[in-house]
Design a protein around this motif. Structure first.
Motif, PDB file in Angstrom:
ATOM      1  N   GLY A 178       6.489  18.814 -15.567  1.00  0.00           N
ATOM      2  CA  GLY A 178       6.589  17.503 -14.590  1.00  0.00           C
ATOM      3  C   GLY A 178       5.266  17.425 -13.810  1.00  0.00           C
ATOM      4  N   ASP A 179       4.347  18.394 -14.056  1.00  0.00           N
ATOM      5  CA  ASP A 179       3.139  17.937 -13.449  1.00  0.00           C
ATOM      6  C   ASP A 179       2.455  16.670 -14.167  1.00  0.00           C
ATOM      7  OD1 ASP A 179       3.035  20.062 -11.540  1.00  0.00           O
ATOM      8  OD2 ASP A 179       1.855  21.285 -12.940  1.00  0.00           O
ATOM      9  N   GLN A 180       1.658  15.875 -13.175  1.00  0.00           N
ATOM     10  CA  GLN A 180       1.062  14.474 -13.719  1.00  0.00           C
ATOM     11  C   GLN A 180      -0.362  14.577 -13.701  1.00  0.00           C
ATOM     12  OE1 GLN A 180       3.208  11.849 -11.220  1.00  0.00           O
ATOM     13  NE2 GLN A 180       4.800  11.571 -12.869  1.00  0.00           N
ATOM     14  N   VAL A 181      -0.857  13.974 -14.640  1.00  0.00           N
ATOM     15  CA  VAL A 181      -2.476  13.925 -14.750  1.00  0.00           C
ATOM     16  C   VAL A 181      -2.755  12.451 -15.087  1.00  0.00           C
ATOM     17  CG1 VAL A 181      -4.478  14.543 -16.320  1.00  0.00           C
ATOM     18  CG2 VAL A 181      -2.639  16.214 -15.754  1.00  0.00           C
ATOM     19  N   TYR A 182      -3.822  12.039 -14.371  1.00  0.00           N
ATOM     20  CA  TYR A 182      -4.062  10.653 -14.533  1.00  0.00           C
ATOM     21  C   TYR A 182      -5.595  10.214 -14.220  1.00  0.00           C
ATOM     22  CZ  TYR A 182      -2.520  10.952  -9.797  1.00  0.00           C
ATOM     23  OH  TYR A 182      -2.245  11.299  -8.579  1.00  0.00           O
ATOM     24  N   VAL A 183      -6.039   9.116 -14.157  1.00  0.00           N
ATOM     25  CA  VAL A 183      -7.667   8.917 -14.153  1.00  0.00           C
ATOM     26  C   VAL A 183      -7.704   7.755 -12.925  1.00  0.00           C
ATOM     27  CG1 VAL A 183      -9.878   8.061 -15.100  1.00  0.00           C
ATOM     28  CG2 VAL A 183      -8.373   9.636 -16.305  1.00  0.00           C
ATOM     29  N   PHE A 184      -8.383   8.062 -12.019  1.00  0.00           N
ATOM     30  CA  PHE A 184      -8.635   7.029 -10.924  1.00  0.00           C
ATOM     31  C   PHE A 184     -10.009   6.487 -11.030  1.00  0.00           C
ATOM     32  CE2 PHE A 184      -5.650   8.105  -7.451  1.00  0.00           C
ATOM     33  CZ  PHE A 184      -5.243   7.009  -7.087  1.00  0.00           C
ATOM     34  N   LEU A 185     -10.018   5.052 -10.752  1.00  0.00           N
ATOM     35  CA  LEU A 185     -11.217   4.271 -10.784  1.00  0.00           C
ATOM     36  C   LEU A 185     -11.666   3.952  -9.280  1.00  0.00           C
ATOM     37  CD1 LEU A 185     -13.484   2.942 -12.409  1.00  0.00           C
ATOM     38  CD2 LEU A 185     -12.275   0.926 -12.108  1.00  0.00           C
ATOM     39  N   ALA A 186     -12.730   4.530  -8.722  1.00  0.00           N
ATOM     40  CA  ALA A 186     -13.004   4.441  -7.548  1.00  0.00           C
ATOM     41  C   ALA A 186     -13.260   3.109  -7.008  1.00  0.00           C
ATOM     42  CB  ALA A 186     -14.189   5.339  -7.026  1.00  0.00           C
ATOM     43  N   ALA A 187     -13.178   2.644  -5.903  1.00  0.00           N
ATOM     44  CA  ALA A 187     -13.269   1.242  -5.278  1.00  0.00           C
ATOM     45  C   ALA A 187     -14.671   0.927  -5.362  1.00  0.00           C
ATOM     46  CB  ALA A 187     -12.898   1.585  -3.671  1.00  0.00           C
ATOM     47  N   ALA A 188     -14.709  -0.427  -5.910  1.00  0.00           N
ATOM     48  CA  ALA A 188     -16.230  -0.993  -5.981  1.00  0.00           C
ATOM     49  C   ALA A 188     -17.021  -0.750  -7.050  1.00  0.00           C
ATOM     50  CB  ALA A 188     -16.901  -0.785  -4.671  1.00  0.00           C
ATOM     51  N   THR A 189     -16.202   0.066  -8.157  1.00  0.00           N
ATOM     52  CA  THR A 189     -16.761   0.505  -9.287  1.00  0.00           C
ATOM     53  C   THR A 189     -16.166  -0.223 -10.529  1.00  0.00           C
ATOM     54  OG1 THR A 189     -15.624   2.550  -9.718  1.00  0.00           O
ATOM     55  CG2 THR A 189     -17.492   2.658  -8.214  1.00  0.00           C
ATOM     56  N   HIS A 190     -16.808   0.043 -11.580  1.00  0.00           N
ATOM     57  CA  HIS A 190     -16.022  -0.561 -12.843  1.00  0.00           C
ATOM     58  C   HIS A 190     -16.400   0.244 -13.904  1.00  0.00           C
ATOM     59  CE1 HIS A 190     -19.236  -2.754 -14.990  1.00  0.00           C
ATOM     60  NE2 HIS A 190     -19.921  -1.714 -14.546  1.00  0.00           N
ATOM     61  N   VAL A 191     -15.512  -0.369 -15.202  1.00  0.00           N
ATOM     62  CA  VAL A 191     -15.939   0.441 -16.371  1.00  0.00           C
ATOM     63  C   VAL A 191     -15.552  -0.913 -17.335  1.00  0.00           C
ATOM     64  CG1 VAL A 191     -15.296   2.541 -15.957  1.00  0.00           C
ATOM     65  CG2 VAL A 191     -13.309   1.010 -16.504  1.00  0.00           C
ATOM     66  N   TRP A 192     -16.025  -0.678 -18.800  1.00  0.00           N
ATOM     67  CA  TRP A 192     -15.886  -1.815 -19.746  1.00  0.00           C
ATOM     68  C   TRP A 192     -14.473  -1.127 -20.560  1.00  0.00           C
ATOM     69  CZ3 TRP A 192     -21.478  -2.442 -21.498  1.00  0.00           C
ATOM     70  CH2 TRP A 192     -22.148  -3.191 -20.526  1.00  0.00           C
ATOM     71  N   GLY A 193     -13.823  -2.130 -21.081  1.00  0.00           N
ATOM     72  CA  GLY A 193     -12.775  -1.788 -21.985  1.00  0.00           C
ATOM     73  C   GLY A 193     -12.778  -2.912 -23.159  1.00  0.00           C
ATOM     74  N   GLY A 194     -11.770  -2.952 -23.753  1.00  0.00           N
ATOM     75  CA  GLY A 194     -11.708  -3.798 -25.048  1.00  0.00           C
ATOM     76  C   GLY A 194     -11.622  -3.356 -26.350  1.00  0.00           C
ATOM     77  N   GLY A 195     -11.607  -4.055 -27.371  1.00  0.00           N
ATOM     78  CA  GLY A 195     -11.467  -3.535 -28.701  1.00  0.00           C
ATOM     79  C   GLY A 195     -12.525  -2.600 -29.326  1.00  0.00           C
ATOM     80  N   ASN A 196     -13.693  -2.287 -28.606  1.00  0.00           N
ATOM     81  CA  ASN A 196     -14.515  -1.346 -29.281  1.00  0.00           C
ATOM     82  C   ASN A 196     -13.840   0.163 -28.469  1.00  0.00           C
ATOM     83  OD1 ASN A 196     -16.204  -2.665 -30.809  1.00  0.00           O
ATOM     84  ND2 ASN A 196     -17.199  -3.449 -28.802  1.00  0.00           N
ATOM     85  N   ARG A 197     -13.077   0.102 -27.674  1.00  0.00           N
ATOM     86  CA  ARG A 197     -12.373   1.416 -27.211  1.00  0.00           C
ATOM     87  C   ARG A 197     -13.500   2.417 -26.858  1.00  0.00           C
ATOM     88  NH1 ARG A 197      -7.741   2.434 -31.962  1.00  0.00           N
ATOM     89  NH2 ARG A 197      -6.812   0.115 -31.618  1.00  0.00           N
ATOM     90  N   TYR A 198     -14.301   1.814 -25.882  1.00  0.00           N
ATOM     91  CA  TYR A 198     -15.458   2.368 -25.223  1.00  0.00           C
ATOM     92  C   TYR A 198     -14.765   3.748 -24.299  1.00  0.00           C
ATOM     93  CZ  TYR A 198     -18.763  -0.694 -27.017  1.00  0.00           C
ATOM     94  OH  TYR A 198     -19.524  -1.415 -27.685  1.00  0.00           O
ATOM     95  N   THR A 199     -13.769   3.254 -23.597  1.00  0.00           N
ATOM     96  CA  THR A 199     -13.278   4.035 -22.447  1.00  0.00           C
ATOM     97  C   THR A 199     -11.907   4.458 -22.766  1.00  0.00           C
ATOM     98  OG1 THR A 199     -14.526   2.482 -20.798  1.00  0.00           O
ATOM     99  CG2 THR A 199     -12.663   3.968 -20.021  1.00  0.00           C
ATOM    100  N   THR A 200     -11.884   5.937 -22.868  1.00  0.00           N
ATOM    101  CA  THR A 200     -10.698   6.576 -23.347  1.00  0.00           C
ATOM    102  C   THR A 200     -10.147   7.818 -22.305  1.00  0.00           C
ATOM    103  OG1 THR A 200     -11.894   8.153 -24.776  1.00  0.00           O
ATOM    104  CG2 THR A 200     -11.140   6.043 -25.671  1.00  0.00           C
ATOM    105  N   PHE A 201      -8.746   7.915 -22.564  1.00  0.00           N
ATOM    106  CA  PHE A 201      -8.396   9.238 -21.787  1.00  0.00           C
ATOM    107  C   PHE A 201      -7.587   9.985 -22.908  1.00  0.00           C
ATOM    108  CE2 PHE A 201      -4.692  10.232 -18.704  1.00  0.00           C
ATOM    109  CZ  PHE A 201      -5.234  11.488 -18.579  1.00  0.00           C
ATOM    110  N   SER A 202      -7.573  11.358 -22.927  1.00  0.00           N
ATOM    111  CA  SER A 202      -7.151  11.852 -23.948  1.00  0.00           C
ATOM    112  C   SER A 202      -6.575  13.634 -23.307  1.00  0.00           C
ATOM    113  CB  SER A 202      -7.959  12.319 -25.306  1.00  0.00           C
ATOM    114  OG  SER A 202      -8.365  10.984 -25.977  1.00  0.00           O
ATOM    115  N   GLY A 203      -5.629  13.929 -24.187  1.00  0.00           N
ATOM    116  CA  GLY A 203      -5.383  15.471 -23.546  1.00  0.00           C
ATOM    117  C   GLY A 203      -4.299  15.910 -24.802  1.00  0.00           C
TER     118      GLY A 203
END
Length: 209
Positions: A178-203
Motif C-alpha cells: 500500500g505504500d506509494q511512490v511518485y515523482v514531483f516536479l518542483a515549482a517554476a521548473t520544467h522537463v521535456w517529454g514526447g515521442g522520444n521518451r526522454y523523461t521516464t519513471f521505472s521501478g
C-alpha cells in the motif's frame, strides 16, 4: 512419493491392521460375561493408542509443510515491474506537481497508475526505482522522488541558454503493501517529454518479504 507421505501411509496401514485384530479378538460377551483383556490384547490396545497419536502429529506436520510450500510458491509468482514515459513537455508551473507519466512501456503487476502517476506497492518488499529526464533552455529542472509524503532523492539541472541537459537518479526502498511512490516536479521548473521518451519513471520488485 515423499518421505512424510510414506511414513503416514505406513502408520495408517499399521493402524488398520491393529483395528482389525482388535475387532477379531473382541467377540462381544459370552454367556453374559465380558471377555477379559489378555496381556497381548492390552499391549495391542496400548500400541494402537500410540499410533493414533503419532498419526495425528504427522498429519499436523504435513499440513504445516503444505502451508509453507504454498507461501513460497506465492512469492515466486509475484512479479512487479514498470516503466513509463512523459508524453509532453511539462512546466514551469506555480506549484509542485506530481508528474503523470502517461506512456506506459511496461506494467507487470499493474501497480503503476498512468492516470495519477503513482506506483502503489502490491506486496511488502524491497524495490528499486529510477527517474531520468531531459530539459534545457531558460528554465531549471528539479525532480523529487517521494515515498508516501517524504522526499527520498532528487535530480535536477540549471538552465542553459542553448542546448539541453540530461539527469537522473535511482534508489532502493523498503516498502509495505500500500505504500506509494511518485515523482514531483518542483515549482517554476520544467522537463521535456514526447515521442522520444526522454523523461521516464521505472521501478521493480527486488525481493518480497
Amino acid at each position: 512419493m515423499n518421505l512424510a507421505a510414506c511414513v503416514v501411509l505406513l502408520q495408517y496401514c499399521g493402524l488398520t491392521l491393529a483395528e482389525n485384530a482388535l475387532q477379531t479378538a473382541d467377540t462381544g460377551k459370552a454367556a453374559g460375561k465380558e471377555l477379559l483383556c489378555s496381556p497381548d490384547l492390552c499391549e495391542l490396545q496400548r500400541q494402537l493408542s500410540i499410533m493414533k497419536d503419532n498419526l495425528g502429529t504427522l498429519q499436523s506436520q504435513l499440513n504445516d509443510t503444505k502451508n509453507q510450500l504454498e507461501k513460497l510458491r506465492s512469492r515466486e509468482r509475484t512479479k512487479v515491474a514498470f516503466s513509463a514515459a512523459l508524453d509532453r513537455n511539462t512546466g514551469p508551473d506555480a506549484g509542485d506537481n506530481i508528474l503523470v507519466y502517461r506512456t506506459v512501456i511496461t506494467n507487470i503487476g499493474n501497480a503503476y497508475n498512468n492516470n495519477t502517476g503513482i506506483f502503489t506497492a502490491p506486496v511488502a518488499g524491497v524495490y528499486f526505482f529510477t527517474l531520468f529526464f531531459r530539459a534545457g533552455q531558460e528554465n531549471t529542472s528539479t525532480l523529487m522522488l517521494f515515498k508516501n509524503n517524504m522526499a527520498v532523492v532528487t535530480t535536477g539541472d540549471y538552465s542553459v541558454a542553448n542546448g539541453a541537459d540530461d539527469g537522473g537518479n535511482g534508489v532502493t526502498l523498503q516498502l509495505q503493501q500500500g505504500d506509494q511512490v511518485y515523482v514531483f516536479l518542483a515549482a517554476a521548473t520544467h522537463v521535456w517529454g514526447g515521442g522520444n521518451r526522454y523523461t521516464t519513471f521505472s521501478g521493480f520488485l527486488l525481493s518480497q518479504e
